[in-house]
Design an enzyme around this catalytic site. Structure first.
Site, short mmCIF file in Angstrom:
data_model
loop_
_atom_site.label_atom_id
_atom_site.label_comp_id
_atom_site.label_asym_id
_atom_site.label_seq_id
_atom_site.Cartn_x
_atom_site.Cartn_y
_atom_site.Cartn_z
CG HIS A 1 -10.17 -2.31 -62.81
ND1 HIS A 1 -9.75 -1.10 -62.29
CD2 HIS A 1 -9.82 -3.25 -61.89
CE1 HIS A 1 -9.20 -1.29 -61.10
NE2 HIS A 1 -9.21 -2.58 -60.84
NE ARG B 1 -12.84 -6.87 -59.02
CZ ARG B 1 -11.67 -6.23 -58.94
NH1 ARG B 1 -10.88 -6.19 -59.99
NH2 ARG B 1 -11.31 -5.63 -57.83
NE ARG C 1 -7.43 -7.96 -61.61
CZ ARG C 1 -7.63 -7.19 -60.55
NH1 ARG C 1 -7.08 -7.48 -59.38
NH2 ARG C 1 -8.39 -6.11 -60.65
CD GLU D 1 -10.70 -6.47 -52.23
OE1 GLU D 1 -10.36 -6.97 -53.31
OE2 GLU D 1 -10.17 -5.45 -51.76
CG HIS E 1 -13.70 -2.19 -60.48
ND1 HIS E 1 -14.78 -1.78 -59.71
CD2 HIS E 1 -12.78 -2.66 -59.62
CE1 HIS E 1 -14.50 -2.00 -58.44
NE2 HIS E 1 -13.29 -2.53 -58.35
#
Length: 538
Positions: free
Chosen positions: A345, A286, A380, A124, A240
């Site tokens: 998120h 992100r 994160r 990811e 997100h």
């Protein structure tokens, strides 16, 4: 302790050793580590389905592949944290992650495996190696919760209280936490205990667009704030990048793994706009990807996630949850690109805790999303949250076992609370819009100031709102005031009036709440460390 707290009598008083509020992976992990102690596990809805953990499509990151190592995992985690990750917490997590996966397998969690029977790893955004374990393709959270919940149900020492809303923390009249007040079937119940563990998850429902379930209203964070606990890093809220842009609340999540396996972001013309924003394009951090999509939407365009490289059979096999959800809205991801919007998120900040999950208040621990361990810093790394919840849930239990007092307190102080009614729809709707517009992906001083004043006005006019609405207003104010105090852009916190990271501000923030002033005191974490450490007894 807030001076407005006064003596009160609950409808019922029940005793135990430890109260856990929350039934996600963190709370379940903590419960399993407390064998031999009487545990009351309070969950807002149902044990198996009520938590955000159960919704998690992403996986669990662990350095278990041959070309990987905990050191590489730690380096990726720190890089994603935008300079604010706590090195000790990150090292602990990345070293413990492989053992945590092994423990989950022993508990019956079924992770995806290749044809040889070996664990299968995905990749990811911002990970340098293929280290993401999934279960059921895109149903990792549900599978891990299933395994843990089954074990907790079989634990004779754990009593489960479903449909139990944690309302406030009780004290001994000073700074020690000695119980939890909850609403259960219209009755106020005081769970008197020797230790409280908050594992209540995040607060994504503060925002107009979110992937979080309707239960994510910041309850645990509000309870801790009212009790005087030190909080940390609340300005950092992760959006997100790819939620399915449909009329639904919460929005269906389109997992990061789709982009990890080749899905691309395009605008109406078919242009891959993330190539203009970051060298890693769709696999950039992100916050960068989310703001790239936000820029397209703010300009009047529409962003899409193009998954047409997958055949229908491949998509159904690899991402069965997403296949079912998209089809329910009349969309076929193998035929047409999916409309996307960023959505609230994950909350990086939370109750400030040490490496054992102790808060600044005696008798109070926290783990999972409601806690701020320092692992995530300002942003994160994907798939670190579920593994953090399991690892630190276990560490909390271990510390509680070595720390709780010998008997339950005789004297308690609890705060009068409003009757819990239905949602205050107009207030909540305005609050969520305000947070999205002024305290969302892009912030500035004037917008943050406006949001704080409006939140204060809402608080004054909605003094008799339900417990959850009161919690949402309080946590919104905490986030807005924390964001106003950080005069830079870093990680998930982006200020258009301070678009560059300031090296002088490369520190975490400590936050305390004043109920009487309805305001937060926001200071550099280093200025609050000594007081917090003394309170923890470390």
């Amino acid at each position: 302790m807030n001076t407005s707290w006064s003596r009160a009598i609950a409808d019922q008083v029940v005793d135990c050793d430890v109260v856990i509020v929350g039934s996600g992976i963190a709370g379940l992990s903590a419960a399993l580590g407390l064998a031999g102690y009487r545990v009351h596990l309070l969950t807002k809805t149902k044990l198996d389905t009520g938590s955000a953990s159960n919704w998690a499509q992403g996986g669990m990151a662990a350095a278990m592949a041959k070309d990987d190592s905990p050191l590489l995992h730690a380096e990726d985690t720190y890089a994603a944290s935008a300079g604010l990750g706590d090195a000790d917490a990150i090292d602990l997590l990345t070293q413990e992650a492989p053992h945590a996966i092994e423990a989950l397998v022993q508990l019956g969690a079924q992770f995806d495996r290749n044809i040889s029977g070996e664990l299968e790893f995905g990749r990811e955004a911002a990970h340098s190696r293929w280290r993401i374990l999934h279960a059921g393709g895109d149903a990792t959270g549900a599978e891990v919760v299933r395994a843990l919940a089954a074990a907790v149900r079989n634990a004779d020492n754990v009593e489960i209280f479903e449909d139990s809303l944690g309302v406030d923390l009780a004290t001994d009249g000073g700074s020690a936490i000695t119980g939890v007040v909850a609403r259960e079937g219209g009755v106020t119940v005081l769970h008197r205990c020797r230790a409280v563990i908050l594992a209540t998850g995040g607060s994504g429902q503060l925002y107009r667009y979110t992937t979080n379930p309707i239960t994510a209203t910041g309850d645990g964070l509000a309870m801790a704030a009212r009790a005087g606990a030190q909080l940390a890093d609340l300005e950092f809220f992760q959006f997100h990048p790819t939620a399915l842009n449909v009329s639904n609340d919460p929005l269906p999540l389109l997992t990061e793994a789709l982009r990890g396996e080749g899905a691309t972001l395009i605008d109406r013309t078919g242009h891959r706009f993330m190539l203009d924003e970051h060298p890693d394009a769709e696999l950039g951090p992100r916050d960068v990807v989310a703001r790239g999509i936000w820029k397209v939407l703010a300009g009047g365009g529409q962003a899409y996630l193009d998954c047409t490289r997958f055949s229908e059979a491949e998509f159904q096999s690899r991402f069965p949850t997403i296949w079912a959800r998209t089809n329910s809205f009349g969309l076929n991801p193998s035929v047409s690109p999916l409309p996307v919007v960023p959505a609230a998120h994950y909350q990086m900040g939370g109750i400030s805790v040490n490496l054992s999950g102790r808060s600044s208040l005696i008798g109070l621990w926290a783990c999972g999303e409601v806690a701020s361990t320092g692992v995530h810093g300002a942003n994160r790394l994907a798939s670190n949250s579920l593994i953090e919840a399991f690892v630190f849930g276990g560490r909390v239990a271990e510390d509680v076992v070595h720390s709780i007092g010998a008997q339950n307190p005789e004297s308690l102080t609890i705060r009068p609370t409003p009757d819990h009614g239905g949602a205050d729809d107009a207030v909540v709707r305005e609050l969520r819009g305000l947070m999205w517009d002024e305290v969302g992906l892009v912030r500035d001083e004037s917008g943050l100031a406006r949001s704080i004043e409006r939140l204060r006005a809402l608080h004054e006019t909605a003094a008799h709102a339900s417990v959850e609405t009161q919690n949402m207003m309080l946590v919104s104010a905490l986030i807005a005031q924390s964001a106003l105090a950080r005069h830079e852009s870093r990680g998930a916190h982006y200020r258009s009036d301070y678009p560059i990271a300031n090296p002088v501000l490369r520190h975490r923030t400590a936050i305390t709440w004043s109920e009487s002033n309805w305001s937060a005191d926001v200071v550099p974490m280093s200025d609050a460390d000594d007081l917090a450490i003394q309170a923890r007894g470390c």
